[in-house]
Design an enzyme around this catalytic site. Structure first.
Site, PDB file in Angstrom:
ATOM      1  N   ASN A  10       0.865  -1.185   0.000  1.00 53.14           N
ATOM      2  CA  ASN A  10       0.000   0.000   0.000  1.00 53.14           C
ATOM      3  C   ASN A  10       0.897   1.230   0.000  1.00 53.14           C
ATOM      4  O   ASN A  10       1.492   1.568   1.018  1.00 53.14           O
ATOM      5  CB  ASN A  10      -0.903  -0.030   1.242  1.00 53.14           C
ATOM      6  N   TRP A  11       0.968   1.880  -1.138  1.00 53.34           N
ATOM      7  CA  TRP A  11       1.897   3.008  -1.288  1.00 53.34           C
ATOM      8  C   TRP A  11       1.324   4.338  -0.828  1.00 53.34           C
ATOM      9  O   TRP A  11       2.022   5.345  -0.832  1.00 53.34           O
ATOM     10  CB  TRP A  11       2.364   3.117  -2.752  1.00 53.34           C
ATOM     11  N   LYS A  12       0.066   4.352  -0.479  1.00 49.28           N
ATOM     12  CA  LYS A  12      -0.562   5.585   0.033  1.00 49.28           C
ATOM     13  C   LYS A  12      -0.195   6.763  -0.876  1.00 49.28           C
ATOM     14  O   LYS A  12      -0.223   6.636  -2.093  1.00 49.28           O
ATOM     15  CB  LYS A  12      -0.140   5.808   1.487  1.00 49.28           C
ATOM     16  N   HIS A  96      -9.619   0.900   4.345  1.00 54.06           N
ATOM     17  CA  HIS A  96      -8.335   1.078   5.034  1.00 54.06           C
ATOM     18  C   HIS A  96      -8.536   2.021   6.222  1.00 54.06           C
ATOM     19  O   HIS A  96      -9.344   2.952   6.151  1.00 54.06           O
ATOM     20  CB  HIS A  96      -7.291   1.649   4.067  1.00 54.06           C
ATOM     21  N   GLU A 168      -5.595  -5.098  10.222  1.00 54.41           N
ATOM     22  CA  GLU A 168      -4.539  -4.111  10.466  1.00 54.41           C
ATOM     23  C   GLU A 168      -4.861  -3.314  11.726  1.00 54.41           C
ATOM     24  O   GLU A 168      -5.662  -2.370  11.674  1.00 54.41           O
ATOM     25  CB  GLU A 168      -4.442  -3.138   9.300  1.00 54.41           C
ATOM     26  N   SER A 222       3.264  -2.332  10.262  1.00 59.85           N
ATOM     27  CA  SER A 222       4.713  -2.393  10.528  1.00 59.85           C
ATOM     28  C   SER A 222       5.334  -3.761  10.238  1.00 59.85           C
ATOM     29  O   SER A 222       6.251  -4.190  10.940  1.00 59.85           O
ATOM     30  CB  SER A 222       5.022  -1.970  11.969  1.00 59.85           C
ATOM     31  N   GLY A 243       2.833  -1.265   4.241  1.00 59.07           N
ATOM     32  CA  GLY A 243       2.942   0.133   3.842  1.00 59.07           C
ATOM     33  C   GLY A 243       4.395   0.504   3.578  1.00 59.07           C
ATOM     34  O   GLY A 243       4.941   0.241   2.504  1.00 59.07           O
ATOM     35  N   GLY A 244       5.046   1.072   4.569  1.00 59.56           N
ATOM     36  CA  GLY A 244       6.402   1.610   4.422  1.00 59.56           C
ATOM     37  C   GLY A 244       7.377   0.646   3.768  1.00 59.56           C
ATOM     38  O   GLY A 244       8.128   1.020   2.848  1.00 59.56           O
TER      39      GLY A 244
END
Ligand code: PEP
Length: 260
Positions: A10-12, A96, A168, A222, A243-244
């Site tokens: 998920n690159w947001k 989300h 999540e 995370s 994500g990150g």
């Protein structure tokens, strides 16, 4: 393993330009070519179409981060399902926690999106999860079950074949707006197992044992190369929404490789 793993990046809005998104997508797609696992990336809407063109011939799949429940109309700033399909999306993330908790999306709205997606041959990654205070108040199970009931209202057993759940916990998501002043860390194995069991059990109660055994539940919050192996070796964890660590091949690919 009775279920196949599935991973999502998920690159947001972390890559705000087309150029940076396409470059990162290419790196990931190149390295994924030697790994036999289902994986998608969800770039921001501005880069979706170009990223879709870049990864078209690869085994990396494309996902939307969100969409509106109406196919068209006077909805300023929204993304259409036809736009996602045109870009080549196979999946769309719905519900989300950033959509729920920052942009005020409620289950009723998410449920409409789920139906629009499924009715138009789009697979859904339905995201659910409780906040730190909800967990501290003993409401973890209640919150997740309510989100499942509300978001999946009137979804048939057959339609569930096109749904993946992403559990999540909001408190584990690397998001300073949702977790101000808190040191964010992934759920422990015990916390993740407890929640995944709640989700699996909800499917047992609502759809029966055999359906519940088939539904894939990703863990998100995370996940990194350092903790992925342990999380992914748990019976009820069928992949990750990341994500990150999904932004670069150097961190995303080792997570996918950790299932080997
Ligand atoms: C997410 O927002 O879906 C997520 C899991 O983010 P991160 O991995 O950065 O915590």
């Amino acid at each position: 393993m009775i279920r196949d793993y599935i991973f999502g990046g998920n690159w947001k809005l972390q890559y705000p330009t087309v150029e940076t998104s396409v470059k990162a997508a290419k790196d990931i797609a190149d390295q994924l070519s030697t790994i036999d696992v289902e994986a998608f990336i969800a770039p921001s809407p501005n880069a979706l179409y170009e990223v879709g063109r870049m990864i078209k011939e690869s085994n990396l799949k494309l996902a939307g981060q969100n969409m509106h429940f109406m196919q068209k109309g006077a909805f300023t700033g929204e993304v259409s399902i036809d736009g996602l399909l045109e870009a080549g999306c196979e999946y769309v993330l719905l519900g989300h926690s950033e959509r729920r908790r920052i942009f005020g999306e409620i289950d009723e709205m998410i449920n409409k999106k789920v139906h629009t997606a499924l009715d138009n041959d789009m697979k859904v990654v339905l995201c659910i999860g409780e906040t730190a205070s909800e967990r501290a108040n003993g409401d973890m199970a209640k919150v997740n079950m309510e989100q499942l009931s509300g978001s999946l209202k009137d979804v048939s057993e057959v339609q569930l074949n096109n749904i993946v759940i992403a559990y999540e916990p909001v408190w584990a998501i690397n998001n300073e707006y949702l977790n101000p002043g808190v040191k964010i860390k992934a759920a422990t194995i015990e916390e993740a197992n407890e929640s995944h069991a709640v989700v699996r059990e909800w499917f047992v109660k609502n759809y029966g044992q055999s359906v519940s055994e088939k539904i894939r539940i990703q863990y998100g919050g995370s996940m990194k190369p350092t903790n992925a192996k342990e999380l992914l070796s748990q019976r009820d964890i069928d992949g990750g929404l990341i994500g990150g660590a999904s932004l670069k091949a150097e961190t995303f690919i080792p997570i996918l490789n950790s299932i080997k």
